[in-house]
Design a protein around this motif. Structure first.
Motif, PDB file in Angstrom:
ATOM      1  N   HIS A   1       0.824  -1.218   0.000  1.00  0.00           N
ATOM      2  CA  HIS A   1       0.000   0.000   0.000  1.00  0.00           C
ATOM      3  C   HIS A   1       0.853   1.262   0.000  1.00  0.00           C
ATOM      4  CE1 HIS A   1      -4.091  -1.632   0.540  1.00  0.00           C
ATOM      5  NE2 HIS A   1      -3.490  -2.619   1.193  1.00  0.00           N
ATOM      6  N   GLY A   2       2.170   1.101   0.174  1.00  0.00           N
ATOM      7  CA  GLY A   2       3.039   2.269   0.215  1.00  0.00           C
ATOM      8  C   GLY A   2       2.743   3.114   1.436  1.00  0.00           C
ATOM      9  N   ASN A   3       2.871   4.419   1.287  1.00  0.00           N
ATOM     10  CA  ASN A   3       2.515   5.340   2.360  1.00  0.00           C
ATOM     11  C   ASN A   3       0.994   5.339   2.520  1.00  0.00           C
ATOM     12  OD1 ASN A   3       5.138   6.227   2.997  1.00  0.00           O
ATOM     13  ND2 ASN A   3       5.108   7.680   1.290  1.00  0.00           N
ATOM     14  N   GLN A   4       0.544   5.038   3.721  1.00  0.00           N
ATOM     15  CA  GLN A   4      -0.892   4.873   3.946  1.00  0.00           C
ATOM     16  C   GLN A   4      -1.321   5.597   5.221  1.00  0.00           C
ATOM     17  OE1 GLN A   4      -2.572   1.107   5.537  1.00  0.00           O
ATOM     18  NE2 GLN A   4      -3.768   0.998   3.641  1.00  0.00           N
ATOM     19  N   VAL A   5      -2.513   6.170   5.183  1.00  0.00           N
ATOM     20  CA  VAL A   5      -3.144   6.761   6.363  1.00  0.00           C
ATOM     21  C   VAL A   5      -4.435   6.008   6.627  1.00  0.00           C
ATOM     22  CG1 VAL A   5      -4.293   8.819   7.302  1.00  0.00           C
ATOM     23  CG2 VAL A   5      -2.140   9.048   6.040  1.00  0.00           C
ATOM     24  N   VAL A   6      -4.682   5.671   7.896  1.00  0.00           N
ATOM     25  CA  VAL A   6      -5.913   4.996   8.294  1.00  0.00           C
ATOM     26  C   VAL A   6      -6.621   5.869   9.323  1.00  0.00           C
ATOM     27  CG1 VAL A   6      -6.954   2.942   9.306  1.00  0.00           C
ATOM     28  CG2 VAL A   6      -4.910   2.724   7.876  1.00  0.00           C
ATOM     29  N   LEU A   7      -7.884   6.186   9.069  1.00  0.00           N
ATOM     30  CA  LEU A   7      -8.696   6.973   9.996  1.00  0.00           C
ATOM     31  C   LEU A   7      -9.783   6.107  10.609  1.00  0.00           C
ATOM     32  CD1 LEU A   7      -9.309  10.309   8.021  1.00  0.00           C
ATOM     33  CD2 LEU A   7      -7.416   9.719   9.541  1.00  0.00           C
ATOM     34  N   GLN A   8     -10.017   6.293  11.896  1.00  0.00           N
ATOM     35  CA  GLN A   8     -11.105   5.615  12.601  1.00  0.00           C
ATOM     36  C   GLN A   8     -12.238   6.621  12.775  1.00  0.00           C
ATOM     37  OE1 GLN A   8     -11.072   2.226  14.036  1.00  0.00           O
ATOM     38  NE2 GLN A   8     -13.256   2.690  14.022  1.00  0.00           N
ATOM     39  N   HIS A   9     -13.453   6.214  12.366  1.00  0.00           N
ATOM     40  CA  HIS A   9     -14.617   7.083  12.447  1.00  0.00           C
ATOM     41  C   HIS A   9     -15.647   6.493  13.401  1.00  0.00           C
ATOM     42  CE1 HIS A   9     -12.980   9.007   8.818  1.00  0.00           C
ATOM     43  NE2 HIS A   9     -12.834   7.793   8.327  1.00  0.00           N
ATOM     44  N   ASP A  10     -16.655   7.290  13.687  1.00  0.00           N
ATOM     45  CA  ASP A  10     -17.749   6.818  14.520  1.00  0.00           C
ATOM     46  C   ASP A  10     -18.442   5.640  13.841  1.00  0.00           C
ATOM     47  OD1 ASP A  10     -19.523   6.805  16.643  1.00  0.00           O
ATOM     48  OD2 ASP A  10     -20.898   8.210  15.693  1.00  0.00           O
ATOM     49  N   GLY A  11     -19.007   4.748  14.639  1.00  0.00           N
ATOM     50  CA  GLY A  11     -19.731   3.622  14.070  1.00  0.00           C
ATOM     51  C   GLY A  11     -18.849   2.466  13.661  1.00  0.00           C
ATOM     52  N   ASN A  12     -17.632   2.384  14.255  1.00  0.00           N
ATOM     53  CA  ASN A  12     -16.704   1.294  13.940  1.00  0.00           C
ATOM     54  C   ASN A  12     -16.370   1.238  12.456  1.00  0.00           C
ATOM     55  OD1 ASN A  12     -15.021  -0.825  14.615  1.00  0.00           O
ATOM     56  ND2 ASN A  12     -16.616  -2.391  14.502  1.00  0.00           N
ATOM     57  N   ILE A  13     -16.185   2.418  11.864  1.00  0.00           N
ATOM     58  CA  ILE A  13     -15.854   2.548  10.443  1.00  0.00           C
ATOM     59  C   ILE A  13     -14.446   3.106  10.305  1.00  0.00           C
ATOM     60  CG2 ILE A  13     -16.446   3.705   8.275  1.00  0.00           C
ATOM     61  CD1 ILE A  13     -19.334   3.798   9.215  1.00  0.00           C
ATOM     62  N   THR A  14     -13.686   2.553   9.377  1.00  0.00           N
ATOM     63  CA  THR A  14     -12.361   3.090   9.073  1.00  0.00           C
ATOM     64  C   THR A  14     -12.266   3.395   7.581  1.00  0.00           C
ATOM     65  OG1 THR A  14     -11.420   0.878   8.730  1.00  0.00           O
ATOM     66  CG2 THR A  14     -11.208   1.833  10.931  1.00  0.00           C
ATOM     67  N   THR A  15     -11.475   4.393   7.248  1.00  0.00           N
ATOM     68  CA  THR A  15     -11.152   4.680   5.849  1.00  0.00           C
ATOM     69  C   THR A  15      -9.641   4.616   5.693  1.00  0.00           C
ATOM     70  OG1 THR A  15     -11.211   7.070   6.334  1.00  0.00           O
ATOM     71  CG2 THR A  15     -13.175   6.081   5.336  1.00  0.00           C
ATOM     72  N   ARG A  16      -9.197   4.170   4.507  1.00  0.00           N
ATOM     73  CA  ARG A  16      -7.775   3.971   4.256  1.00  0.00           C
ATOM     74  C   ARG A  16      -7.384   4.679   2.957  1.00  0.00           C
ATOM     75  NH1 ARG A  16      -7.279  -2.540   5.700  1.00  0.00           N
ATOM     76  NH2 ARG A  16      -8.367  -2.415   7.719  1.00  0.00           N
ATOM     77  N   TYR A  17      -6.260   5.367   2.996  1.00  0.00           N
ATOM     78  CA  TYR A  17      -5.789   6.167   1.873  1.00  0.00           C
ATOM     79  C   TYR A  17      -4.367   5.698   1.550  1.00  0.00           C
ATOM     80  CZ  TYR A  17      -9.475   8.911   4.119  1.00  0.00           C
ATOM     81  OH  TYR A  17     -10.657   9.300   4.720  1.00  0.00           O
TER      82      TYR A  17
END
Length: 344
Positions: A242-258
């Motif tokens: 994935h190379g350089n990656q950022v992972v965000l944790q959101h409300d509702g047990n949801i994550t987004t990955r960049y």
């Protein structure tokens, strides 16, 4: 490579201009009665009699409601730092790290492993900050003093520092008030041009058929990538293919990955608002060209972002692009969607 870069960064940072926020001194860090921090400064209020009264910690706006501090960890950190400093005074600069200091580091790592085995709810943020400040300071001083820091030891220390950053992110996440409104996500880049969709496909580099757990979005090198919703940064850095990656944790047990970012512009523990920049688009990791690989997960399961994200900011539906014509069977196998319209 990562170890050398991190060690060099620690050394160079000491030569840079001083930051507005200074590091705590050894005495301040390990004193039995730590002075109130800047965050705590506003927690005191003058009473009618002119005396200062502390507000209860749990009622201070924006403060972390913490578990009790660990006296065992505090004592272990103080002992570790004292021994490390004493050892450095006994050797010439450029000498290999003595066995006594190697053992000192390994014992500290074992103590941190025991500390991090606790759940986040049973962890004090003050302990996390104290531990990370100590590791950063002592690793920097050891890198300056010794001509040879064992590679496996340096990697182990850096790994604990990453784990402490993740733990701080988890603590901040606990402070986010659950929203009563359904989660709303926006596209992380604009314009929105999808070059490969969610589903099974033949990997363009390996040639193997595998699940594509997100969307590939067209982007220019260096184009800013934004947070799809408010959340906490739980990971920021290199992650294999994935190379350089950022992972965000959101409300509702949801994550987004960049993924595949050319630059990461956030650090673990930061709280981001929708639209805040997380990094710049690139082609790091296993990628054929510059683009953003975007994933959305709920409860540990990947979701098709097209089912969760609506139209673009301009109100238009995302557009779809195929880089080259493919047979109908291959199109279905690769999970591609027809150009120019959004399938339902």
């Amino acid at each position: 490579m990562r170890r050398l870069a991190a060690l060099m960064l620690l050394i160079l940072s000491a030569c840079a201009a001083p930051r507005a926020r200074q590091k705590m001194s050894f005495a301040e860090l390990y004193s039995q009665e730590t002075a109130p921090s800047r965050v705590d400064a506003g927690a005191s209020a003058a009473s009618p009699g002119g005396t200062s009264q502390r507000m209860p910690q749990a009622r201070r706006k924006g403060a972390l409601v913490d578990a009790p501090v660990s006296q065992e960890l505090r004592e272990a950190l103080a002992t570790f730092a004292t021994q490390a400093r004493a050892t450095r005074t006994q050797v010439q600069r450029g000498s290999p790290m003595p066995d006594a200091q190697v053992l000192n580091w390994r014992e500290m790592n074992a103590t941190l492993d025991a500390f991090l085995s606790r759940s986040a709810r049973k962890t004090s943020s003050l302990d996390v900050v104290r531990a990370r400040v100590t590791l950063e300071a002592e690793l920097e001083e050891d890198a300056r003093t010794y001509g040879d820091v064992p590679a496996d030891l340096a990697d182990a220390v850096l790994a604990r520092m990453d784990q402490l950053a993740v733990r701080m992110a988890e603590l901040r996440l606990l402070q986010l008030k659950p929203s009563k409104k359904p989660a709303r996500f926006v596209w992380p880049v604009d314009p929105v041009v999808i070059t490969s969709v969610f589903g099974s496909r033949v990997h363009p580099i390996t040639g193997q058929e595998r699940d594509h757990l997100g969307l590939d979005l067209a982007a220019k090198r260096g184009q800013l990538v934004s947070a799809a919703a408010k959340g906490v940064v739980v990971r920021a850095g290199w992650n294999g293919s994935h190379g350089n990656q950022v992972v965000l944790q959101h409300d509702g047990n949801i994550t987004t990955r960049y993924s595949h970012l050319s630059r990461v512009l956030v650090t673990p523990g930061e709280v981001l608002e929708e639209g805040d920049v997380v990094g710049a688009a690139g082609k790091t990791g296993l990628a054929t060209g510059v683009h953003l690989h975007f994933e959305l997960w709920r409860g540990g399961e990947p979701l098709d972002p097209l089912d969760e994200l609506g139209p673009t900011e301009s109100g238009e539906e995302p557009s779809f692009v195929q880089r080259e014509p493919v047979p109908a069977e291959a199109t279905k196998r690769e999970g591609r969607r027809p150009s120019g319209r959004r399938p339902r």
